[in-house]
Design a protein around this motif. Structure first.
Motif, PDB file in Angstrom:
ATOM      1  N   MET A  18      18.819 -71.945 -39.909  1.00 41.02           N
ATOM      2  CA  MET A  18      17.592 -72.567 -39.356  1.00 41.02           C
ATOM      3  C   MET A  18      17.855 -73.696 -38.678  1.00 41.02           C
ATOM      4  O   MET A  18      18.744 -74.550 -39.177  1.00 41.02           O
ATOM      5  N   ARG A  19      17.312 -74.127 -37.752  1.00 43.73           N
ATOM      6  CA  ARG A  19      17.675 -75.255 -36.926  1.00 43.73           C
ATOM      7  C   ARG A  19      16.776 -76.472 -37.677  1.00 43.73           C
ATOM      8  O   ARG A  19      15.553 -76.680 -37.181  1.00 43.73           O
ATOM      9  N   GLN A  20      17.328 -77.197 -38.467  1.00 42.83           N
ATOM     10  CA  GLN A  20      16.743 -78.180 -39.132  1.00 42.83           C
ATOM     11  C   GLN A  20      16.220 -79.271 -38.335  1.00 42.83           C
ATOM     12  O   GLN A  20      16.852 -79.807 -37.517  1.00 42.83           O
ATOM     13  N   GLY A  21      14.883 -79.919 -38.364  1.00 37.36           N
ATOM     14  CA  GLY A  21      14.465 -80.865 -37.600  1.00 37.36           C
ATOM     15  C   GLY A  21      13.406 -80.329 -36.558  1.00 37.36           C
ATOM     16  O   GLY A  21      12.767 -81.133 -35.903  1.00 37.36           O
ATOM     17  N   ALA A  22      13.896 -79.134 -35.996  1.00 33.57           N
ATOM     18  CA  ALA A  22      12.994 -78.679 -34.944  1.00 33.57           C
ATOM     19  C   ALA A  22      11.941 -77.632 -35.165  1.00 33.57           C
ATOM     20  O   ALA A  22      11.135 -77.335 -34.580  1.00 33.57           O
ATOM     21  N   MET A  23      12.084 -77.434 -36.503  1.00 35.75           N
ATOM     22  CA  MET A  23      10.984 -76.422 -37.376  1.00 35.75           C
ATOM     23  C   MET A  23       9.985 -77.168 -38.027  1.00 35.75           C
ATOM     24  O   MET A  23      10.233 -78.212 -38.579  1.00 35.75           O
ATOM     25  N   LYS A  24       8.611 -76.955 -37.701  1.00 30.45           N
ATOM     26  CA  LYS A  24       7.386 -77.313 -38.517  1.00 30.45           C
ATOM     27  C   LYS A  24       7.240 -76.259 -39.496  1.00 30.45           C
ATOM     28  O   LYS A  24       7.178 -75.147 -39.349  1.00 30.45           O
ATOM     29  N   SER A  25       6.931 -76.925 -40.684  1.00 33.24           N
ATOM     30  CA  SER A  25       6.259 -75.964 -41.943  1.00 33.24           C
ATOM     31  C   SER A  25       4.825 -75.650 -41.730  1.00 33.24           C
ATOM     32  O   SER A  25       4.287 -76.815 -41.675  1.00 33.24           O
ATOM     33  N   TYR A  26       4.641 -74.596 -42.176  1.00 32.04           N
ATOM     34  CA  TYR A  26       3.115 -74.206 -42.198  1.00 32.04           C
ATOM     35  C   TYR A  26       2.863 -73.509 -43.471  1.00 32.04           C
ATOM     36  O   TYR A  26       3.507 -72.442 -43.703  1.00 32.04           O
ATOM     37  N   TYR A  27       2.090 -74.058 -44.413  1.00 31.09           N
ATOM     38  CA  TYR A  27       1.650 -73.427 -45.842  1.00 31.09           C
ATOM     39  C   TYR A  27       0.824 -72.461 -45.366  1.00 31.09           C
ATOM     40  O   TYR A  27      -0.433 -72.570 -45.202  1.00 31.09           O
ATOM     41  N   LEU A  28       1.079 -71.204 -45.770  1.00 22.71           N
ATOM     42  CA  LEU A  28       0.062 -70.076 -45.563  1.00 22.71           C
ATOM     43  C   LEU A  28      -0.287 -69.401 -46.822  1.00 22.71           C
ATOM     44  O   LEU A  28      -1.505 -69.260 -47.150  1.00 22.71           O
ATOM     45  N   PHE A  29       0.695 -68.874 -47.531  1.00 21.63           N
ATOM     46  CA  PHE A  29       0.227 -67.809 -48.774  1.00 21.63           C
ATOM     47  C   PHE A  29      -0.027 -68.602 -49.950  1.00 21.63           C
ATOM     48  O   PHE A  29       1.004 -69.189 -50.652  1.00 21.63           O
ATOM     49  N   SER A  30      -1.059 -68.438 -50.586  1.00 17.16           N
ATOM     50  CA  SER A  30      -1.312 -69.138 -51.868  1.00 17.16           C
ATOM     51  C   SER A  30      -0.378 -68.438 -53.097  1.00 17.16           C
ATOM     52  O   SER A  30      -0.009 -67.333 -53.045  1.00 17.16           O
TER      53      SER A  30
ATOM     54  N   GLY B 153      11.366 -67.764 -41.749  1.00 22.40           N
ATOM     55  CA  GLY B 153      11.151 -67.494 -43.127  1.00 22.40           C
ATOM     56  C   GLY B 153      10.340 -66.575 -43.615  1.00 22.40           C
ATOM     57  O   GLY B 153       9.636 -66.654 -44.600  1.00 22.40           O
ATOM     58  N   GLU B 154      10.160 -65.415 -42.815  1.00 19.07           N
ATOM     59  CA  GLU B 154       9.210 -64.166 -43.059  1.00 19.07           C
ATOM     60  C   GLU B 154       9.363 -63.826 -44.451  1.00 19.07           C
ATOM     61  O   GLU B 154       8.547 -63.545 -45.159  1.00 19.07           O
ATOM     62  N   ILE B 155      10.783 -63.701 -45.038  1.00 22.37           N
ATOM     63  CA  ILE B 155      10.934 -63.143 -46.178  1.00 22.37           C
ATOM     64  C   ILE B 155      10.549 -64.059 -47.263  1.00 22.37           C
ATOM     65  O   ILE B 155      10.135 -64.013 -48.224  1.00 22.37           O
ATOM     66  N   SER B 156      11.148 -65.530 -47.110  1.00 21.68           N
ATOM     67  CA  SER B 156      11.209 -66.455 -48.091  1.00 21.68           C
ATOM     68  C   SER B 156       9.522 -66.690 -48.015  1.00 21.68           C
ATOM     69  O   SER B 156       9.328 -67.518 -49.241  1.00 21.68           O
ATOM     70  N   SER B 157       8.927 -66.499 -47.146  1.00 23.61           N
ATOM     71  CA  SER B 157       7.399 -66.977 -47.350  1.00 23.61           C
ATOM     72  C   SER B 157       6.832 -66.347 -48.522  1.00 23.61           C
ATOM     73  O   SER B 157       5.862 -66.949 -48.848  1.00 23.61           O
ATOM     74  N   MET B 158       7.174 -65.126 -48.909  1.00 17.30           N
ATOM     75  CA  MET B 158       6.567 -64.476 -49.992  1.00 17.30           C
ATOM     76  C   MET B 158       7.111 -64.929 -51.236  1.00 17.30           C
ATOM     77  O   MET B 158       6.605 -64.505 -52.437  1.00 17.30           O
ATOM     78  N   PHE B 159       7.890 -66.079 -51.287  1.00 14.45           N
ATOM     79  CA  PHE B 159       8.261 -66.801 -52.524  1.00 14.45           C
ATOM     80  C   PHE B 159       7.808 -68.082 -52.342  1.00 14.45           C
ATOM     81  O   PHE B 159       7.169 -68.768 -53.437  1.00 14.45           O
ATOM     82  N   SER B 160       7.960 -68.640 -51.322  1.00 13.58           N
ATOM     83  CA  SER B 160       7.439 -70.214 -51.188  1.00 13.58           C
ATOM     84  C   SER B 160       6.053 -70.394 -50.614  1.00 13.58           C
ATOM     85  O   SER B 160       5.625 -71.529 -50.950  1.00 13.58           O
ATOM     86  N   GLY B 161       5.523 -69.424 -49.869  1.00  9.62           N
ATOM     87  CA  GLY B 161       4.184 -69.660 -49.351  1.00  9.62           C
ATOM     88  C   GLY B 161       4.394 -70.246 -47.799  1.00  9.62           C
ATOM     89  O   GLY B 161       3.520 -70.545 -47.106  1.00  9.62           O
ATOM     90  N   VAL B 162       5.575 -70.563 -47.490  1.00 12.11           N
ATOM     91  CA  VAL B 162       5.716 -71.291 -46.205  1.00 12.11           C
ATOM     92  C   VAL B 162       6.482 -70.599 -45.177  1.00 12.11           C
ATOM     93  O   VAL B 162       7.438 -69.942 -45.510  1.00 12.11           O
ATOM     94  N   LYS B 163       5.924 -70.977 -43.877  1.00 11.65           N
ATOM     95  CA  LYS B 163       6.458 -70.101 -42.748  1.00 11.65           C
ATOM     96  C   LYS B 163       7.055 -71.342 -41.792  1.00 11.65           C
ATOM     97  O   LYS B 163       6.555 -72.465 -41.974  1.00 11.65           O
ATOM     98  N   TYR B 164       8.186 -71.325 -40.777  1.00 11.73           N
ATOM     99  CA  TYR B 164       8.655 -72.213 -40.154  1.00 11.73           C
ATOM    100  C   TYR B 164       8.615 -71.951 -38.756  1.00 11.73           C
ATOM    101  O   TYR B 164       8.790 -70.813 -38.339  1.00 11.73           O
ATOM    102  N   MET B 165       8.120 -72.821 -37.681  1.00 15.75           N
ATOM    103  CA  MET B 165       7.837 -72.571 -36.347  1.00 15.75           C
ATOM    104  C   MET B 165       8.390 -73.645 -35.375  1.00 15.75           C
ATOM    105  O   MET B 165       7.835 -74.675 -35.813  1.00 15.75           O
ATOM    106  N   GLU B 166       8.750 -73.457 -34.404  1.00 16.47           N
ATOM    107  CA  GLU B 166       8.944 -74.559 -33.257  1.00 16.47           C
ATOM    108  C   GLU B 166       8.025 -75.076 -32.542  1.00 16.47           C
ATOM    109  O   GLU B 166       7.749 -76.153 -32.459  1.00 16.47           O
ATOM    110  N   GLU B 167       7.251 -73.884 -32.117  1.00 24.30           N
ATOM    111  CA  GLU B 167       6.107 -74.398 -31.287  1.00 24.30           C
ATOM    112  C   GLU B 167       4.687 -74.036 -32.166  1.00 24.30           C
ATOM    113  O   GLU B 167       4.794 -73.296 -33.242  1.00 24.30           O
ATOM    114  N   GLU B 168       3.685 -74.803 -31.643  1.00 24.15           N
ATOM    115  CA  GLU B 168       2.335 -74.693 -32.359  1.00 24.15           C
ATOM    116  C   GLU B 168       1.877 -73.275 -32.325  1.00 24.15           C
ATOM    117  O   GLU B 168       1.719 -72.888 -31.255  1.00 24.15           O
ATOM    118  N   PRO B 169       1.721 -72.620 -33.456  1.00 21.82           N
ATOM    119  CA  PRO B 169       1.189 -71.211 -33.256  1.00 21.82           C
ATOM    120  C   PRO B 169      -0.156 -71.049 -32.724  1.00 21.82           C
ATOM    121  O   PRO B 169      -0.902 -71.769 -32.756  1.00 21.82           O
TER     122      PRO B 169
END
Length: 243
Positions: free
Chosen positions: A1-13, A209-225
């Protein structure tokens, strides 16, 4: 994952994530015990070693008991799912066919998956995925209804008779209920196969982070969704990195 270029979005409780993993475990238990209940010899012409059955280790009674317990646990797991849906916007990413974004998203992601477009626009959860998850929820509801309708026939009680008993008549008879239960189970497993493939593919291609989001609840994206408004109020000024 390209650190610094990605924004984190908390999605799943945590509630949705708990539901997800309980559902995964119960689905596999229900599927394979259900196959055995429907056809004890599906593992081969000899089926389970008779000595196991004699010792009640793998008897039909034990398998049925495991199947019923897993069914009750699956039903109970919808409680945290519903609670998460109420308290957390990220748990409500279901299809919205009354919106333009839903239909443009369908076309956009279809073009990408058919290799007619190099990438699709950024989504927290794309329209095809939203539709797929809704369909599997509907299939689970069908499985719960038909499962309890059949269970009532062998373990009758007043509650099951009142709530689920009529389905054996509404759906013609118990045999039809059984057929529906059987084939919907296979459709759920088909969904599982496609879902696992698409989740792994998304992690390799999009690195979100599609798979890890089911553990952390967080996804990462470069652009605003495109569907950021589904988790952020339009009046909010927080269209920035969400934590």
């Amino acid at each position: 994952m390209r650190q610094g270029a990605m924004k984190s979005y908390y999605l799943f409780s945590p509630w949705l994530r708990i539901f997800h993993w309980i559902m995964v475990i119960c689905t596999f238990i229900l599927f394979f015990t259900g196959l055995y209940i429907g056809n004890p010899f599906f593992l081969g012409t000899q089926g389970i070693d008779p000595t196991f059955a004699v010792n009640n280790v793998m008897s039909m009674e034990v398998i049925r008991y495991i199947h019923f317990i897993a069914g009750y646990v699956l039903v109970a797991s919808f409680i945290p799912r519903i609670y998460g849906f109420i308290i957390n916007p990220g748990d409500r990413l279901l299809p919205r066919p009354w919106t333009k974004l839903y239909w443009t998203g369908i076309m956009d992601t279809q073009m990408h998956y058919m290799f007619m477009r190099g990438a699709h626009r950024p989504y927290l959860r794309n329209s095809l995925a939203r539709s797929g998850y809704l369909s599997v929820y509907l299939m689970f509801i069908i499985m719960i209804i038909t499962g309890f309708a059949m269970y009532y026939m062998i373990e009758p009680n007043r509650f099951l008779a009142k709530v689920f008993g009529p389905f054996n008549n509404w759906l013609v008879n118990e045999y039809v209920v059984h057929i529906i239960h059987h084939f919907v189970a296979w459709f759920i497993m088909l969904f599982v196969i496609v879902h696992v493939y698409m989740a792994i593919r998304a992690d390799f291609v999009e690195k979100g982070g599609e798979i890890s989001s089911m553990f952390s609840g967080v996804k990462y994206m470069e652009e605003e969704p495109e569907d950021l408004g589904d988790i952020v109020s339009p009046k909010s000024t927080a269209k920035q990195e969400l934590r």
